[in-house]
Scaffold this motif. Structure first.
Motif, PDB file in Angstrom:
ATOM      1  N   ASP A  84      36.861  84.445  66.125  1.00  0.00           N
ATOM      2  CA  ASP A  84      36.647  85.024  67.554  1.00  0.00           C
ATOM      3  C   ASP A  84      37.920  85.427  68.335  1.00  0.00           C
ATOM      4  OD1 ASP A  84      33.896  84.881  67.591  1.00  0.00           O
ATOM      5  OD2 ASP A  84      34.038  82.757  67.944  1.00  0.00           O
ATOM      6  N   PHE A  85      39.228  84.518  68.049  1.00  0.00           N
ATOM      7  CA  PHE A  85      40.217  84.817  68.646  1.00  0.00           C
ATOM      8  C   PHE A  85      40.892  86.106  68.097  1.00  0.00           C
ATOM      9  CE2 PHE A  85      42.149  80.589  70.150  1.00  0.00           C
ATOM     10  CZ  PHE A  85      41.186  80.611  71.089  1.00  0.00           C
ATOM     11  N   ALA A  86      40.717  86.488  66.995  1.00  0.00           N
ATOM     12  CA  ALA A  86      41.295  87.758  66.395  1.00  0.00           C
ATOM     13  C   ALA A  86      40.371  89.014  66.784  1.00  0.00           C
ATOM     14  CB  ALA A  86      41.124  87.637  64.765  1.00  0.00           C
ATOM     15  N   THR A 133      40.092  70.110  63.511  1.00  0.00           N
ATOM     16  CA  THR A 133      39.293  71.471  63.534  1.00  0.00           C
ATOM     17  C   THR A 133      38.020  71.121  64.244  1.00  0.00           C
ATOM     18  OG1 THR A 133      38.111  71.035  61.249  1.00  0.00           O
ATOM     19  CG2 THR A 133      40.123  72.038  61.019  1.00  0.00           C
ATOM     20  N   LEU A 134      37.350  70.077  64.248  1.00  0.00           N
ATOM     21  CA  LEU A 134      36.461  70.185  65.237  1.00  0.00           C
ATOM     22  C   LEU A 134      37.074  70.339  66.824  1.00  0.00           C
ATOM     23  CD1 LEU A 134      33.462  69.355  65.860  1.00  0.00           C
ATOM     24  CD2 LEU A 134      33.944  66.858  65.841  1.00  0.00           C
ATOM     25  N   GLY A 135      37.998  69.499  67.024  1.00  0.00           N
ATOM     26  CA  GLY A 135      38.721  69.740  68.495  1.00  0.00           C
ATOM     27  C   GLY A 135      39.007  71.069  68.661  1.00  0.00           C
ATOM     28  N   THR A 136      39.560  71.995  67.532  1.00  0.00           N
ATOM     29  CA  THR A 136      40.141  73.374  67.871  1.00  0.00           C
ATOM     30  C   THR A 136      38.807  74.091  68.124  1.00  0.00           C
ATOM     31  OG1 THR A 136      41.937  72.952  66.230  1.00  0.00           O
ATOM     32  CG2 THR A 136      40.984  75.205  66.786  1.00  0.00           C
ATOM     33  N   LEU A 137      37.746  73.602  67.523  1.00  0.00           N
ATOM     34  CA  LEU A 137      36.439  74.520  67.720  1.00  0.00           C
ATOM     35  C   LEU A 137      35.989  74.468  69.073  1.00  0.00           C
ATOM     36  CD1 LEU A 137      33.829  75.870  66.962  1.00  0.00           C
ATOM     37  CD2 LEU A 137      32.895  73.543  66.179  1.00  0.00           C
ATOM     38  N   PHE A 138      35.957  73.181  69.740  1.00  0.00           N
ATOM     39  CA  PHE A 138      35.448  72.855  71.167  1.00  0.00           C
ATOM     40  C   PHE A 138      36.450  73.519  72.100  1.00  0.00           C
ATOM     41  CE2 PHE A 138      33.318  68.834  69.733  1.00  0.00           C
ATOM     42  CZ  PHE A 138      32.153  69.474  69.571  1.00  0.00           C
ATOM     43  N   ILE A 139      37.793  73.366  71.913  1.00  0.00           N
ATOM     44  CA  ILE A 139      39.106  74.207  72.700  1.00  0.00           C
ATOM     45  C   ILE A 139      38.773  75.537  72.680  1.00  0.00           C
ATOM     46  CG2 ILE A 139      41.331  74.566  73.177  1.00  0.00           C
ATOM     47  CD1 ILE A 139      41.766  71.624  71.911  1.00  0.00           C
ATOM     48  N   GLY A 140      38.521  76.011  71.404  1.00  0.00           N
ATOM     49  CA  GLY A 140      38.500  77.649  71.317  1.00  0.00           C
ATOM     50  C   GLY A 140      37.003  77.947  71.796  1.00  0.00           C
ATOM     51  N   THR A 141      36.187  77.367  71.892  1.00  0.00           N
ATOM     52  CA  THR A 141      34.768  77.783  72.677  1.00  0.00           C
ATOM     53  C   THR A 141      35.072  77.810  74.070  1.00  0.00           C
ATOM     54  OG1 THR A 141      33.494  76.794  70.914  1.00  0.00           O
ATOM     55  CG2 THR A 141      32.531  77.145  72.961  1.00  0.00           C
ATOM     56  N   VAL A 143      37.892  78.149  75.638  1.00  0.00           N
ATOM     57  CA  VAL A 143      38.909  79.098  76.212  1.00  0.00           C
ATOM     58  C   VAL A 143      38.214  80.630  76.029  1.00  0.00           C
ATOM     59  CG1 VAL A 143      40.837  80.523  75.080  1.00  0.00           C
ATOM     60  CG2 VAL A 143      40.878  78.091  75.245  1.00  0.00           C
ATOM     61  N   GLN A 144      37.267  80.976  75.228  1.00  0.00           N
ATOM     62  CA  GLN A 144      36.481  81.998  75.081  1.00  0.00           C
ATOM     63  C   GLN A 144      35.681  82.181  76.245  1.00  0.00           C
ATOM     64  OE1 GLN A 144      35.047  83.514  71.111  1.00  0.00           O
ATOM     65  NE2 GLN A 144      35.715  81.352  70.393  1.00  0.00           N
ATOM     66  N   GLN A 145      34.961  80.852  76.737  1.00  0.00           N
ATOM     67  CA  GLN A 145      34.170  81.273  77.859  1.00  0.00           C
ATOM     68  C   GLN A 145      34.750  81.713  79.103  1.00  0.00           C
ATOM     69  OE1 GLN A 145      32.356  77.423  77.438  1.00  0.00           O
ATOM     70  NE2 GLN A 145      30.579  78.282  76.569  1.00  0.00           N
ATOM     71  N   LEU A 146      36.285  80.933  79.303  1.00  0.00           N
ATOM     72  CA  LEU A 146      37.016  81.164  80.256  1.00  0.00           C
ATOM     73  C   LEU A 146      37.538  82.671  80.296  1.00  0.00           C
ATOM     74  CD1 LEU A 146      39.064  77.991  80.434  1.00  0.00           C
ATOM     75  CD2 LEU A 146      37.542  78.652  82.024  1.00  0.00           C
ATOM     76  N   GLY A 151      31.115  84.283  78.688  1.00  0.00           N
ATOM     77  CA  GLY A 151      30.338  84.632  77.367  1.00  0.00           C
ATOM     78  C   GLY A 151      30.050  86.207  77.366  1.00  0.00           C
ATOM     79  N   GLN A 152      30.680  86.923  78.192  1.00  0.00           N
ATOM     80  CA  GLN A 152      30.142  88.251  77.961  1.00  0.00           C
ATOM     81  C   GLN A 152      30.996  89.138  77.153  1.00  0.00           C
ATOM     82  OE1 GLN A 152      27.691  89.534  80.250  1.00  0.00           O
ATOM     83  NE2 GLN A 152      27.485  87.251  80.906  1.00  0.00           N
ATOM     84  N   PRO A 153      30.307  89.770  76.458  1.00  0.00           N
ATOM     85  CA  PRO A 153      30.789  90.626  75.478  1.00  0.00           C
ATOM     86  C   PRO A 153      31.970  91.738  76.071  1.00  0.00           C
ATOM     87  CG  PRO A 153      28.527  90.704  75.061  1.00  0.00           C
ATOM     88  CD  PRO A 153      29.021  90.129  76.363  1.00  0.00           C
TER      89      PRO A 153
END
Length: 328
Positions: A84-86, A133-141, A143-146, A151-153
């Motif tokens: 998702d970051f990419a 990696t679980l922590g990275t998953l939560f943080i990444g989620t 960050v994406q929402q922010l 969560g808008q495309p």
């Protein structure tokens, strides 16, 4: 009775090592033949091309990265975050008026950030790969929402993206060629390279690897960074296919990627993760899902059937190896 037991054990020792690697390819072939006969339109060009380009390619790339993580004795729950970051970096760079090359570079860098963060947690702070990696998953989620207003495309502006997903090179679609190149590179390193031997040693005998002087921290950095880069490539292809960045879309590949890697271990006599087996595992999962959909099964029953078949494959593999150990 004793003689019969000894003879049976001897036969198992001789037959099972040869039989185990053939189970998965044979099962995939049987499933393909079954759906070719029973699923309307399964063999149509439109269905097969969609199966390969829309389903197989992205999951295969994510699973290739996951293979290294599992082979090293860990797991990467943040593959969706790197993807998702990419994807986000790719789309934002294109919309900013920069060229395709710059967008790809930014996407690889953005995906690599997730891998670097994992590497810092695992190699630097000695946190287990699961928790890191679980922590990275939560943080990444989060960050994406922010960054996407909850969560808008974010769509690629018209004319900003040349249609790379439809490019043919020597008659081969570019996404499929990318899978082949990544599979060849990651597979060759894992099977033949020095790093691959270190990864497998760390995954099978972590304590022995540590006390024998293997650079376990360096291996962890390379493994999780390589996993994130593979997922970044998947993020680029996903964005170029749907012409958008869709927040948290990468998480949809996590469970199937893990399943494909463990299914693929049945291709190895030692039960080790390997790239050819992972690709067969991806094909196994996608063919079942596609065939059951064409037959008309309810989505939830598709999941039950897929899970049951995966369980049977792994149960046969584990039982066979248990018999081999006892017979030996």
């Amino acid at each position: 009775m004793s003689t019969l037991t000894v003879n049976t054990s001897s036969t198992l020792v001789k037959v099972l090592p040869r039989l185990l690697p053939a189970v998965l390819p044979l099962l995939v072939l049987i499933i393909l033949l079954f759906f070719a006969i029973s699923a309307p339109g399964f063999l149509s060009w439109g269905n097969l091309s969609s199966l390969v380009l829309n389903n197989f390619v992205l999951l295969a790339i994510v699973a290739i990265g996951m293979t290294w993580a599992v082979a090293a004795g860990g797991i990467d729950l943040s593959v969706g975050t790197a993807l998702d970051f990419a994807s986000l970096g790719f789309v934002v760079t294109l919309n900013g008026g920069h060229g395709l090359g710059a967008a790809i570079a930014v996407a690889l860098l953005a995906g690599g950030i997730a891998g670097a963060f994992n590497a810092m947690l695992i190699a630097g702070l000695r946190i287990s790969p699961f928790l890191a990696t679980l922590g990275t998953l939560f943080i990444g989620t989060s960050v994406q929402q922010l960054l996407s207003d909850g969560g808008q495309p974010i769509y690629i502006a018209q004319g900003m993206l040349p249609g790379i997903s439809g490019v043919l090179i020597l008659g081969v679609p570019l996404p499929l060629l990318v899978v082949g190149l990544l599979a060849g590179l990651y597979g060759l390193v894992l099977a033949r390279g020095r790093l691959g031997r270190e990864i497998l040693a760390l995954g099978t005998q972590p304590q022995l690897a540590y006390y024998s002087g293997l650079p376990t921290r360096r291996i962890a950095v390379q493994v999780f960074f390589a996993s994130a880069l593979a997922c970044a490539v998947a993020g680029i292809l996903l964005s170029s296919t749907v012409n958008a960045y869709v927040p948290m879309s990468g998480n949809a590949y996590l469970i199937n990627a893990i399943g494909a890697v463990f299914i693929g271990t049945t291709l190895s006599r030692q039960g080790r993760p390997n790239i050819p087996g992972t690709l067969l595992g991806v094909l196994f999962i996608n063919v079942i899902a596609n065939g059951l959909l064409l037959i008309g099964w309810n989505f939830y029953w598709q999941q039950v059937a897929t899970g049951a078949l995966i369980f049977l494959v792994l149960a046969f593999s584990f039982t066979s190896r248990h018999l081999l150990r006892n017979a030996a």
